[in-house]
Design an enzyme around this catalytic site. Structure first.
Site, PDB file in Angstrom:
ATOM      1  N   CYS A 136      48.640  35.293  23.064  1.00  0.00           N
ATOM      2  CA  CYS A 136      48.656  34.462  24.269  1.00  0.00           C
ATOM      3  C   CYS A 136      47.984  33.110  24.011  1.00  0.00           C
ATOM      4  O   CYS A 136      46.829  33.060  23.575  1.00  0.00           O
ATOM      5  CB  CYS A 136      47.944  35.176  25.408  1.00  0.00           C
ATOM      6  SG  CYS A 136      47.788  34.163  26.902  1.00  0.00           S
TER       7      CYS A 136
ATOM      8  N   CYS B  31      44.596  32.536  26.260  1.00  0.00           N
ATOM      9  CA  CYS B  31      43.363  33.288  26.058  1.00  0.00           C
ATOM     10  C   CYS B  31      42.383  32.452  25.236  1.00  0.00           C
ATOM     11  O   CYS B  31      42.792  31.528  24.528  1.00  0.00           O
ATOM     12  CB  CYS B  31      43.665  34.595  25.327  1.00  0.00           C
ATOM     13  SG  CYS B  31      44.429  35.866  26.367  1.00  0.00           S
TER      14      CYS B  31
ATOM     15  N   HIS C 154      42.882  38.000  30.398  1.00  0.00           N
ATOM     16  CA  HIS C 154      44.338  38.005  30.310  1.00  0.00           C
ATOM     17  C   HIS C 154      44.984  38.965  31.294  1.00  0.00           C
ATOM     18  O   HIS C 154      46.088  38.710  31.786  1.00  0.00           O
ATOM     19  CB  HIS C 154      44.769  38.362  28.881  1.00  0.00           C
ATOM     20  CG  HIS C 154      46.246  38.389  28.679  1.00  0.00           C
ATOM     21  ND1 HIS C 154      46.983  37.260  28.369  1.00  0.00           N
ATOM     22  CD2 HIS C 154      47.149  39.412  28.765  1.00  0.00           C
ATOM     23  CE1 HIS C 154      48.259  37.578  28.257  1.00  0.00           C
ATOM     24  NE2 HIS C 154      48.392  38.876  28.492  1.00  0.00           N
TER      25      HIS C 154
ATOM     26  N   ASN D 257      53.083  30.133  39.838  1.00  0.00           N
ATOM     27  CA  ASN D 257      54.202  31.067  39.777  1.00  0.00           C
ATOM     28  C   ASN D 257      53.656  32.367  39.201  1.00  0.00           C
ATOM     29  O   ASN D 257      53.080  32.353  38.108  1.00  0.00           O
ATOM     30  CB  ASN D 257      55.314  30.552  38.867  1.00  0.00           C
ATOM     31  CG  ASN D 257      55.902  29.239  39.346  1.00  0.00           C
ATOM     32  OD1 ASN D 257      55.919  28.962  40.531  1.00  0.00           O
ATOM     33  ND2 ASN D 257      56.382  28.426  38.421  1.00  0.00           N
TER      34      ASN D 257
ATOM     35  N   HIS E   4      49.433  35.322  31.206  1.00  0.00           N
ATOM     36  CA  HIS E   4      48.031  35.038  31.534  1.00  0.00           C
ATOM     37  C   HIS E   4      47.935  34.406  32.928  1.00  0.00           C
ATOM     38  O   HIS E   4      48.769  33.572  33.286  1.00  0.00           O
ATOM     39  CB  HIS E   4      47.460  34.079  30.490  1.00  0.00           C
ATOM     40  CG  HIS E   4      45.975  33.986  30.498  1.00  0.00           C
ATOM     41  ND1 HIS E   4      45.175  34.601  29.561  1.00  0.00           N
ATOM     42  CD2 HIS E   4      45.126  33.347  31.328  1.00  0.00           C
ATOM     43  CE1 HIS E   4      43.908  34.328  29.806  1.00  0.00           C
ATOM     44  NE2 HIS E   4      43.855  33.570  30.893  1.00  0.00           N
TER      45      HIS E   4
ATOM     46  N   HIS F 239      47.543  31.950  35.470  1.00  0.00           N
ATOM     47  CA  HIS F 239      47.456  30.498  35.399  1.00  0.00           C
ATOM     48  C   HIS F 239      48.376  29.873  36.435  1.00  0.00           C
ATOM     49  O   HIS F 239      49.243  30.524  37.007  1.00  0.00           O
ATOM     50  CB  HIS F 239      47.846  29.995  34.005  1.00  0.00           C
ATOM     51  CG  HIS F 239      49.323  30.063  33.725  1.00  0.00           C
ATOM     52  ND1 HIS F 239      49.989  31.257  33.507  1.00  0.00           N
ATOM     53  CD2 HIS F 239      50.276  29.093  33.640  1.00  0.00           C
ATOM     54  CE1 HIS F 239      51.277  31.021  33.307  1.00  0.00           C
ATOM     55  NE2 HIS F 239      51.477  29.710  33.381  1.00  0.00           N
TER      56      HIS F 239
ATOM     57  N   GLN G 105      49.890  25.598  37.640  1.00  0.00           N
ATOM     58  CA  GLN G 105      50.204  24.280  37.101  1.00  0.00           C
ATOM     59  C   GLN G 105      49.897  23.201  38.138  1.00  0.00           C
ATOM     60  O   GLN G 105      49.767  23.486  39.322  1.00  0.00           O
ATOM     61  CB  GLN G 105      51.675  24.199  36.683  1.00  0.00           C
ATOM     62  CG  GLN G 105      52.056  25.190  35.601  1.00  0.00           C
ATOM     63  CD  GLN G 105      53.487  25.020  35.146  1.00  0.00           C
ATOM     64  OE1 GLN G 105      53.839  24.002  34.559  1.00  0.00           O
ATOM     65  NE2 GLN G 105      54.326  26.014  35.411  1.00  0.00           N
TER      66      GLN G 105
END
Length: 347
Positions: free
Chosen positions: A70, A73, A116, A156, A167, A169, A171
């Site tokens: 990933c 991470c 994660h 998303n 992971h 996250h 944007q």
């Protein structure tokens, strides 16, 4: 909050956000990266009156890597990632495969936690508050860029949405234009003011939902969440501060302090909508903020729109002919039924 700014090996900006003022972030990105080459271009659609970002370089972006590879991470022996540090609280960096770049705007990745296997709903209120601070800070910083007209913070979640990294996250997009959805809201806002001098459309919508009550799913001292009267998605919730502000920067201390607990509760309810034993609910969580230089900026209302593409257990809301071809939505779940279900799964 402490913010530490550094650079990745290819020159992209990386920012760490920490709750402790004394935290030192001095890890160096030692990957042999070449400078990012983007081909982002904004093209205007003369028929629809909106713009499309053409970003062919994104075809090569990382797609669903295994957990041990990933890129979000922390860096560890044998695995160098986008985050050089061995751990972090919240990290924000320029996307290596941006949809918007240079004169065409900016795209950033927000890593909510170094864990994660977590999700936003797993965060503590303190951790969620740090993410809110990061969103707010990035909104303020991107507002200073001449190419950016509007900032969009979003998440998303889920493969069904099209997520390419597992992971936790989100944007941040800094658009070089006012987006079509915001333009529609501003048009409706102006028309409402013309029909009803002195009135504000956002204020009236919130007041109507609070007075009706059937679609309200969560209310605090400074925020209210409801399923909109004409919801487009099977399960969709809008979250508004009771004092209208144009963006995250303008929230007062009381509203800012209450937000993490309410937001976490909404996300946790979404994961319970379809009952125990079901996979995590895929969703899009979208913060709508006012454009920076629009004449109606002060009349716009910051709000969150949270929705899922899952309409029932094992079935998705697919955007087919009417929705994709004509932009005319058909909802399979009544907003009142959706609101009742979201109330039923309260913590």
């Amino acid at each position: 909050m402490k913010k530490t700014s550094t650079r990745l090996a290819d020159g992209r900006e990386l920012l760490y956000y920490d709750t402790a003022d004394g935290r030192v972030r001095d890890a160096v990105d030692r990957r042999p990266l070449t400078p990012v080459a983007t081909a982002s271009e904004i093209r205007y659609d003369a028929l629809l009156g909106d713009s499309v970002a053409v970003a062919s370089h994104r075809q090569d972006r990382t797609y669903l890597p295994p957990a041990d590879a990933c890129p979000l991470c922390p860096t560890r022996p044998g695995h160098e990632s986008e985050i050089p540090a061995a751990d972090y609280e919240v990290a924000v960096f320029e996307n290596r495969f941006p949809s918007l770049a240079g004169d065409s705007g900016r795209c950033e990745v927000v890593c909510f936690t170094s864990d994660h296997d977590a999700s936003f709903a797993d965060l503590t209120e303190e951790q969620a508050a740090l993410v809110v601070e990061a969103w707010t800070d990035r909104t303020a910083e991107l507002a200073r860029l001449p190419a950016v007209e509007q900032v969009f913070c979003f998440e998303n979640r889920g493969a069904e949405i099209g997520v390419t990294l597992g992971h936790p996250h989100g944007q941040i997009y800094g658009y070089p234009y006012v987006t079509p959805r915001t333009s529609l809201m501003l048009r409706s806002l102006a028309a409402h003011a013309e029909r009803t001098p002195g009135a504000n459309l956002f204020d009236d919508v919130v007041a109507r939902e609070r007075a009706d009550g059937r679609r309200v799913v969560l209310a605090g001292e400074h925020w209210v969440a409801f399923v909109p009267y004409a919801a487009h998605w099977p399960y969709e919730v809008h979250l508004y501060p009771l004092r209208r502000v144009p963006d995250l920067r303008s929230l007062d201390d009381a509203a800012r302090a209450e937000l993490p607990s309410l937001y976490l509760e909404l996300l946790r309810r979404f994961d319970r909508i379809f009952g125990p034993g079901q996979p995590p609910t895929p969703y899009i969580s979208a913060w709508h903020q006012a454009p920076f230089r629009h004449p109606l900026r002060a009349d716009f209302a910051l709000h969150l729109e949270l929705f899922t593409v899952r309409r029932t257990t094992g079935k998705l809301k697919v955007l087919a002919g009417s929705e994709s071809g004509m932009g005319a939505f058909i909802n399979d779940v009544s907003p009142e039924s959706a609101a009742q279900r979201i109330r039923e799964v309260a913590s």
